[in-house]
Design an enzyme around this catalytic site. Sequence first.
Site, PDB file in Angstrom:
ATOM      1  N   ASP A  19       0.425  -1.374   0.487  1.00 10.35           N
ATOM      2  CA  ASP A  19      -0.216  -0.102  -0.002  1.00 10.35           C
ATOM      3  C   ASP A  19       0.954   0.972   0.316  1.00 10.35           C
ATOM      4  O   ASP A  19       1.812   1.360   1.120  1.00 10.35           O
ATOM      5  CB  ASP A  19      -1.134   0.533   1.095  1.00 10.35           C
ATOM      6  CG  ASP A  19      -1.955   1.369   1.028  1.00 10.35           C
ATOM      7  OD1 ASP A  19      -2.294   1.696   0.088  1.00 10.35           O
ATOM      8  OD2 ASP A  19      -1.705   1.959   2.456  1.00 10.35           O
ATOM      9  N   ASP A  23      -4.481   3.405   2.550  1.00 10.69           N
ATOM     10  CA  ASP A  23      -6.077   3.276   2.870  1.00 10.69           C
ATOM     11  C   ASP A  23      -5.468   1.894   3.161  1.00 10.69           C
ATOM     12  O   ASP A  23      -6.005   0.804   4.129  1.00 10.69           O
ATOM     13  CB  ASP A  23      -6.638   2.885   1.764  1.00 10.69           C
ATOM     14  CG  ASP A  23      -5.975   2.454   0.513  1.00 10.69           C
ATOM     15  OD1 ASP A  23      -5.104   1.813   0.526  1.00 10.69           O
ATOM     16  OD2 ASP A  23      -6.849   2.478  -0.185  1.00 10.69           O
ATOM     17  N   ASP A  27      -1.779  -1.508  -3.802  1.00 10.35           N
ATOM     18  CA  ASP A  27      -1.649  -0.680  -4.858  1.00 10.35           C
ATOM     19  C   ASP A  27      -1.409  -0.514  -6.250  1.00 10.35           C
ATOM     20  O   ASP A  27      -0.567  -1.443  -5.544  1.00 10.35           O
ATOM     21  CB  ASP A  27      -2.501   1.302  -4.151  1.00 10.35           C
ATOM     22  CG  ASP A  27      -1.417   1.061  -3.739  1.00 10.35           C
ATOM     23  OD1 ASP A  27      -0.418   1.629  -3.840  1.00 10.35           O
ATOM     24  OD2 ASP A  27      -1.704   1.931  -2.661  1.00 10.35           O
ATOM     25  N   ASP A  96      -5.135 -10.483 -14.920  1.00 18.22           N
ATOM     26  CA  ASP A  96      -6.764 -11.704 -14.442  1.00 18.22           C
ATOM     27  C   ASP A  96      -8.127 -11.412 -15.414  1.00 18.22           C
ATOM     28  O   ASP A  96      -8.322 -10.427 -15.120  1.00 18.22           O
ATOM     29  CB  ASP A  96      -6.873 -11.754 -13.174  1.00 18.22           C
ATOM     30  CG  ASP A  96      -7.296 -13.193 -12.581  1.00 18.22           C
ATOM     31  OD1 ASP A  96      -7.797 -13.701 -13.459  1.00 18.22           O
ATOM     32  OD2 ASP A  96      -6.763 -13.432 -11.748  1.00 18.22           O
ATOM     33  N   ASP A 198      -9.980 -16.941 -15.888  1.00 16.59           N
ATOM     34  CA  ASP A 198     -10.153 -17.239 -14.227  1.00 16.59           C
ATOM     35  C   ASP A 198     -11.298 -18.567 -14.851  1.00 16.59           C
ATOM     36  O   ASP A 198     -12.147 -18.701 -15.532  1.00 16.59           O
ATOM     37  CB  ASP A 198     -11.122 -16.446 -13.700  1.00 16.59           C
ATOM     38  CG  ASP A 198     -11.584 -16.547 -12.550  1.00 16.59           C
ATOM     39  OD1 ASP A 198     -10.525 -17.333 -11.525  1.00 16.59           O
ATOM     40  OD2 ASP A 198     -13.202 -16.780 -12.002  1.00 16.59           O
ATOM     41  N   HIS A 315      -3.240 -17.809  -4.693  1.00 15.19           N
ATOM     42  CA  HIS A 315      -4.803 -16.833  -3.477  1.00 15.19           C
ATOM     43  C   HIS A 315      -5.497 -17.484  -2.975  1.00 15.19           C
ATOM     44  O   HIS A 315      -6.342 -16.978  -2.492  1.00 15.19           O
ATOM     45  CB  HIS A 315      -5.330 -15.775  -4.369  1.00 15.19           C
ATOM     46  CG  HIS A 315      -5.463 -16.176  -5.402  1.00 15.19           C
ATOM     47  ND1 HIS A 315      -5.352 -16.552  -6.530  1.00 15.19           N
ATOM     48  CD2 HIS A 315      -6.803 -16.048  -5.748  1.00 15.19           C
ATOM     49  CE1 HIS A 315      -6.314 -16.721  -7.997  1.00 15.19           C
ATOM     50  NE2 HIS A 315      -7.534 -16.245  -6.588  1.00 15.19           N
ATOM     51  N   ASP A 316      -5.493 -18.976  -3.130  1.00 11.25           N
ATOM     52  CA  ASP A 316      -6.683 -20.119  -3.097  1.00 11.25           C
ATOM     53  C   ASP A 316      -6.486 -21.009  -2.394  1.00 11.25           C
ATOM     54  O   ASP A 316      -7.287 -21.365  -1.908  1.00 11.25           O
ATOM     55  CB  ASP A 316      -7.679 -20.515  -4.462  1.00 11.25           C
ATOM     56  CG  ASP A 316      -8.177 -19.673  -5.080  1.00 11.25           C
ATOM     57  OD1 ASP A 316      -8.677 -18.155  -5.159  1.00 11.25           O
ATOM     58  OD2 ASP A 316      -8.213 -19.836  -6.076  1.00 11.25           O
TER      59      ASP A 316
HETATM   60  O1  ISL Z   1     -10.984 -21.119  -3.367  1.00  8.07           O
HETATM   61  C1  ISL Z   1     -11.202 -22.392  -3.798  1.00  8.07           C
HETATM   62  C2  ISL Z   1     -12.294 -22.878  -2.876  1.00  8.07           C
HETATM   63  O2  ISL Z   1     -12.675 -22.573  -2.123  1.00  8.07           O
HETATM   64  C3  ISL Z   1     -11.313 -22.938  -5.286  1.00  8.07           C
HETATM   65  O3  ISL Z   1     -12.495 -23.497  -5.212  1.00  8.07           O
HETATM   66  C4  ISL Z   1     -12.077 -21.390  -6.544  1.00  8.07           C
HETATM   67  O4  ISL Z   1     -13.116 -21.267  -6.191  1.00  8.07           O
HETATM   68  C5  ISL Z   1     -11.681 -22.544  -7.806  1.00  8.07           C
HETATM   69  O5  ISL Z   1     -10.129 -22.474  -8.138  1.00  8.07           O
HETATM   70  C6  ISL Z   1     -11.419 -20.786  -8.545  1.00  8.07           C
HETATM   71  O6  ISL Z   1     -11.246 -19.612  -8.136  1.00  8.07           O
HETATM   72  C7  ISL Z   1     -10.751 -18.701  -9.097  1.00  8.07           C
HETATM   73  O7  ISL Z   1     -12.465 -18.255  -9.416  1.00  8.07           O
HETATM   74  C8  ISL Z   1     -13.236 -17.378  -7.878  1.00  8.07           C
HETATM   75  C9  ISL Z   1     -12.141 -17.105  -7.677  1.00  8.07           C
HETATM   76  O8  ISL Z   1     -12.838 -16.810  -6.457  1.00  8.07           O
HETATM   77  C10 ISL Z   1     -10.599 -17.970  -6.907  1.00  8.07           C
HETATM   78  O9  ISL Z   1      -9.443 -16.865  -6.744  1.00  8.07           O
HETATM   79  C11 ISL Z   1     -10.204 -17.388  -8.536  1.00  8.07           C
HETATM   80  O10 ISL Z   1      -8.558 -17.816  -8.435  1.00  8.07           O
HETATM   81  C12 ISL Z   1     -14.346 -17.314  -9.260  1.00  8.07           C
HETATM   82  O11 ISL Z   1     -13.878 -16.433  -9.757  1.00  8.07           O
END
Ligand code: ISL
Length: 509
Positions: A19, A23, A27, A96, A198, A315-316
Amino acid sequence: MPWWKTAVLYQIYPRSFLDTDGDGIGDLEGVRSKLGYLRWLGVDGVWLSPIYRSPMADFGYDVSDHRDVDPVFGDLEGFDRLLGDAHVRDIKILLDWVPNHTSDRHPWFVDSRSTRDSPRRDWYFWRDGRAGGGPPNNWRAAFGGGAWTWDDATGQWYLHLFLPEQPDLNWANAGVVEAMHGVLRFWLDRGVDGFRADVVHLIGKDAALPDQPPELAEIDLVGVHDHPSAHPLLRGIRAVLDSYAGDRVMVGEVNLGSPRLLVPYYGAGDELHMVFNFSLLWAPWEAARWAERIVESEAALAAAGAWPVWVLSNHDTPRHRTRYGGSEARARVAAGVLLTLRGTPFLYAGEELGLCDAEIPEERRVDPGRRDGCRAPIPWHEDPPHGWAAEPWLPWPPDAGTRDAGSLAWDEASMLHLYRRLLAARRRSPALHAGSWRLLDAPAGVLAYERLGDDGDRRQVWANFGDDPVSCRVTDAWVVEVSTTGRGEGLAWDGTLGTTDAVVVRPGG
Ligand code: ISL
């Protein structure tokens, strides 16, 4: 070879990177200010998680305007500045692209839901309920609950494979195809080098929207949806990219598990350039399982001429060091493997610091998918708030004051320097960035393979996953090029490996 085959890409989750405006949310200026760091580290390109205007129900994966930057991240001028500066440093930028759904506040959806006669009604999936009541089919949404939400105003249900705030676009409608191609062109015209797409497999749907079979009825569709209608759509998308000079690239997220199921998404070289392969991300810490999954991937992809992609964190999912019980030694060995496989590796910002997930108190959880821990902010300096202009939106990861990039940059024995050495070794060796891959015989608990370049350049990687030192039977004389513990680099290798220890070796006497 196109640039993306020999590249190492680095995922940035912009909210959590840095950041600069106070905030507490990262960014674009924060990203721009770290381009020098990324160059020093040695990555070739960056994938930015969504930066578009968004109500942030899914932190940007719910887009309400594809052609603008959300004010929390900056503005279009700031984006152009970032892109220009990245290109000066020879760093590519991938955005993305979220083709399966939009935000429910996107003007397209607002229009679509306004009346049944809207010209955009068919841009989304509107259906009557089943005879006798209830949603049109049994599909489940990814964050829990059913995939249909009832809309009182027009008396129909709409489909969302994620949150109700993320209605699914209907790619069978030509207007959607044209509009989403237009989004690609908007950013390609600005000069972006490509996209991460995505859940792109979801754009092909069976128009009849049939029920899932009973055995799959309880799970969400994302991991099992695989319909042939995606492929002509992907060829259309590829044609848009191919109409631009400069090898623009698309890497798709296709969450189908087995690498064999990913191959069709490359088409005949006319669909996705690359598809994420999550098989190591889900692999337990066992050399034999890694070997099995790499061999399986190589067999499926190489035979089809499909370029592999490797990834350990994003990030998932919990970060890999967290998944390995917090072991830094394991995370080091994993990095040694990730960066020496055949194909394009993706790093997730902070893994080069050996970050673990943050512990998130219940009251600070904000993500509907409970993925907050791996999205903790990146610490840049020792003292709080660790280089950020303000306290960040999520708690810090553990050891933020000792694992910050500034401190690790001074410590040549650190994880950060290991990544830097691995990236440099990969860059200078054609065997490592472009060569073939072959599994080697190795003692139990050891993963070993050879990389061989067209020009005869040769490397071997020996990785001991186990808790005991081992002695490997090696032929030829080898010199340690990179060691995950830092021991013996530049010296002859005697075939021994310590506990949780890996080496990259080159021929030498
Ligand atoms: O993060 C998951 C479970 O908690 C995964 O099933 C995830 O939803 C899946 O990998 C798809 O992810 C992508 O699309 C989603 C978004 O929330 C994720 O951050 C993205 O990487 C919806 O756009």
